[in-house]
Write an enzyme that holds these catalytic residues in place. Structure first.
Site, PDB file in Angstrom:
ATOM      1  N   HIS A 155       4.498   5.300  29.020  1.00 15.26           N
ATOM      2  CA  HIS A 155       5.032   3.979  29.406  1.00 15.26           C
ATOM      3  C   HIS A 155       3.915   2.955  29.582  1.00 15.26           C
ATOM      4  CE1 HIS A 155       8.734   6.233  30.551  1.00 15.26           C
ATOM      5  NE2 HIS A 155       7.851   7.122  30.956  1.00 15.26           N
ATOM      6  N   SER A 276     -12.327 -17.478  15.113  1.00 12.34           N
ATOM      7  CA  SER A 276     -11.278 -18.478  15.276  1.00 12.34           C
ATOM      8  C   SER A 276     -11.793 -19.801  14.730  1.00 12.34           C
ATOM      9  CB  SER A 276     -10.958 -18.619  16.767  1.00 12.34           C
ATOM     10  OG  SER A 276     -10.473 -19.907  17.056  1.00 12.34           O
ATOM     11  N   LYS A 282     -14.418 -16.271  19.780  1.00 16.56           N
ATOM     12  CA  LYS A 282     -13.433 -15.266  19.441  1.00 16.56           C
ATOM     13  C   LYS A 282     -13.943 -14.216  18.465  1.00 16.56           C
ATOM     14  CE  LYS A 282      -9.744 -14.951  20.713  1.00 16.56           C
ATOM     15  NZ  LYS A 282      -8.501 -15.672  20.433  1.00 16.56           N
ATOM     16  N   TYR A 316      22.870   3.671 -16.267  1.00 19.21           N
ATOM     17  CA  TYR A 316      21.888   2.603 -16.121  1.00 19.21           C
ATOM     18  C   TYR A 316      22.585   1.267 -15.909  1.00 19.21           C
ATOM     19  CZ  TYR A 316      18.190  -0.736 -16.932  1.00 19.21           C
ATOM     20  OH  TYR A 316      17.307  -1.774 -16.768  1.00 19.21           O
ATOM     21  N   GLN A 321      16.185  -2.745 -12.847  1.00 17.22           N
ATOM     22  CA  GLN A 321      14.902  -3.379 -13.162  1.00 17.22           C
ATOM     23  C   GLN A 321      14.254  -3.942 -11.893  1.00 17.22           C
ATOM     24  OE1 GLN A 321      14.612  -5.655 -16.806  1.00 17.22           O
ATOM     25  NE2 GLN A 321      13.816  -7.399 -15.692  1.00 17.22           N
TER      26      GLN A 321
HETATM   27  N1  ARG Z   1      13.431  -3.639 -18.599  1.00 18.14           N
HETATM   28  C1  ARG Z   1      14.412  -2.648 -18.304  1.00 18.14           C
HETATM   29  C2  ARG Z   1      14.222  -2.104 -16.885  1.00 18.14           C
HETATM   30  O1  ARG Z   1      13.225  -2.344 -16.359  1.00 18.14           O
HETATM   31  C3  ARG Z   1      14.269  -1.504 -19.234  1.00 18.14           C
HETATM   32  C4  ARG Z   1      15.551  -0.863 -19.557  1.00 18.14           C
HETATM   33  C5  ARG Z   1      16.401  -1.828 -20.263  1.00 18.14           C
HETATM   34  N2  ARG Z   1      17.606  -1.223 -20.649  1.00 18.14           N
HETATM   35  C6  ARG Z   1      18.661  -1.934 -20.978  1.00 18.14           C
HETATM   36  N3  ARG Z   1      19.664  -1.269 -21.305  1.00 18.14           N
HETATM   37  N4  ARG Z   1      18.649  -3.238 -20.935  1.00 18.14           N
HETATM   38  O2  ARG Z   1      15.038  -1.479 -16.283  1.00 18.14           O
END
Ligand code: ARG
Length: 457
Positions: A155, A276, A282, A316, A321
């Site tokens: 503490h 400072s 400082k 994906y 990205q």
């Molecule tokens: N520049 C994209 C990323 O960083 C790469 C993959 C792109 N793929 C796509 N289907 N547009 O994720």
């Protein structure tokens, strides 16, 4: 004109091109992208999908592209969108036809997944080494200054006397666990996603085992959709970096307090202190404060990475990205912070006399009285009460325990008449009595230094 526009009648807008481009950040993983393509080309040739001399020309061409991009003698425009398209486009410019075959049985989705895993592998290996240096710095300080006697706090109130080495080891053990976390995360990062293609795999006779071997991966991501969609390894790295940063911040906080005039326990080296603009006297502990501040940014990165992925459908999505900027920043900042913390520990000086001065006149030996009575059969709760009354008495008199003789102490409990007064006036003896495993006694400190040293060898 942007690429990949066969099915479109119009070019992408300039604003969209800029919005869409990740090329600047991608350049951080230039080597990984080229290495990935090299492995892919070699595998395609071995599987009969590229001629041997086509492959040889491509491998040579890739090295030129690597050198040009590294030197900045060729700068890809935003229309190339990312490092994968930039490298391919440049290769086609240089070599023509054979370069157009390189994207057989591959997608940017598995490329980016591969590049990031390779980037993480390289950076985490470096982070592990850097954490090893930090650990060594703490152990060296425990060896050089570990015998200094000080108050251990709970503490932020003085608790019991300890040796400084005990506290330094309490900072060192978390760092050694951080290294274990890095090693553990690497087992999940070090898996090859290449060959997953867009998400469904490919009808081409590729051999993922071969690119795995060529890139030195420990194994493969088994499911092609998982290979391109998963980012939990990135989240895990950010989380472990946030834990590292939290540890650095705890050390930093202590150094900020300790370098204040009020504590005066430590002096940061001039290399890590700043002045400072207005107050000439400082000597501010900015390195420590920035370590504390940087940890907030690193921890924010974890939330960012979790949020980015939480509601994405398989597989994906372009949102992914966006993980890279956060991830790279988190890892790079963590690595830099670890190096700075190492520098700070290696160069600061402890004001050994100050620690001990602060122990004078306090009540941090009250537990000794209670423990001594307990070892003679008095129930600990009762012993605690006795010692507490002694403290109250001294406090009311404006003195401390050292003012009490055994005869005076006997007023609080008859057994204390036989006690050695050293019991409540000698803090070093109190620390050295704590020989239980992990206790503050110097033998225990030496034992732990040995254990941790063995992990840095
Ligand atoms: N520049 C994209 C990323 O960083 C790469 C993959 C792109 N793929 C796509 N289907 N547009 O994720």
């Amino acid at each position: 004109m942007s690429k990949l526009r066969g099915r479109f009648g119009e070019p992408t807008g300039d604003d969209m091109q800029r919005f869409s481009s990740s090329i600047e950040i991608d350049l951080e993983m230039l080597d990984e992208d080229i290495d990935g393509t090299r492995a892919h080309v070699t595998m395609l040739a071995e599987a009969g999908m590229l001629g041997d001399d086509e492959a040889a020309r491509l491998l040579e061409g890739l090295e030129h592209v690597r050198a040009e991009l590294r030197a900045g003698s060729w700068v890809p425009g935003d229309e190339l969108e990312d490092i994968h398209m930039a490298v391919e486009a440049r290769l086609v410019e240089r070599l023509g036809e054979p370069a157009k075959k390189v994207h057989t049985a591959r997608s940017r989705n598995d490329q980016v997944a591969t590049d990031v895993r390779l980037w993480l592998r390289r950076n985490l290996q470096a982070l592990s080494d850097e954490l090893g240096e930090l650990l060594s710095a703490l152990l060296s300080r425990a060896e050089s200054d570990g015998d200094v006697l000080m108050a251990g706090y709970t503490h932020l109130q003085r608790g019991q006397p300890i040796l400084l080495g005990h506290l330094l080891l309490a900072h060192a053990w978390p760092v050694s666990r951080d290294r274990q976390r890095v090693a553990d995360a690497l087992t999940r990062i070090d898996l090859n996603p290449l060959g997953a293609c867009a998400m469904a795999g490919t009808p081409h006779p590729i051999r993922r085992e071969r690119t795995t071997e060529l890139l030195g991966f420990g194994g493969m991501v088994e499911n092609a959709m998982d290979a391109v969609a998963a980012r939990d390894h990135e989240q895990e790295v950010a989380a472990l970096c946030a834990i590292v940063a939290g540890h650095l911040s705890r050390m930093a906080e202590e150094l900020v307090l300790w370098s204040s005039t009020e504590f005066g326990f430590v002096r940061l080296s001039e290399r890590y202190a700043t002045g400072s603009s207005i107050m000439p006297q400082k000597r501010n502990p900015d390195a420590a404060e920035l370590l504390r501040g940087r940890s907030a940014r690193i921890q924010a990165g974890v939330t960012g990475l979790l949020s980015l992925c939480r509601a994405l459908p398989m597989a994906y999505n372009r949102d992914l990205q966006e993980t890279r900027e956060l991830l790279f920043q988190v890892v790079s900042s963590t690595r830099e912070s670890v190096r700075i913390a190492t520098g700070v520990w290696n160069t600061l000086s402890f004001r050994r006399d100050r620690f001990e001065q602060e122990l004078r006149g306090d009540f941090s030996l009250a537990t000794e009285v209670a423990d001594w009575l307990a070892s003679r059969g008095v129930p600990f709760r009762e012993a605690h009460e006795v010692s507490g009354r002694m403290v109250r008495h001294c406090d009311e008199q404006g003195t401390d325990l050292s003012s009490l003789s055994p005869e005076a102490a006997a007023d609080f409990h008859p057994l204390l008449a036989e006690a050695d007064r050293e019991l409540w006036i000698d803090p070093r003896a109190a620390a050295e009595r704590r020989t239980s495993r992990g206790g503050t006694a110097s033998a225990e400190i030496r034992r732990q230094i040995g254990l941790l040293r063995a992990t840095t060898a």
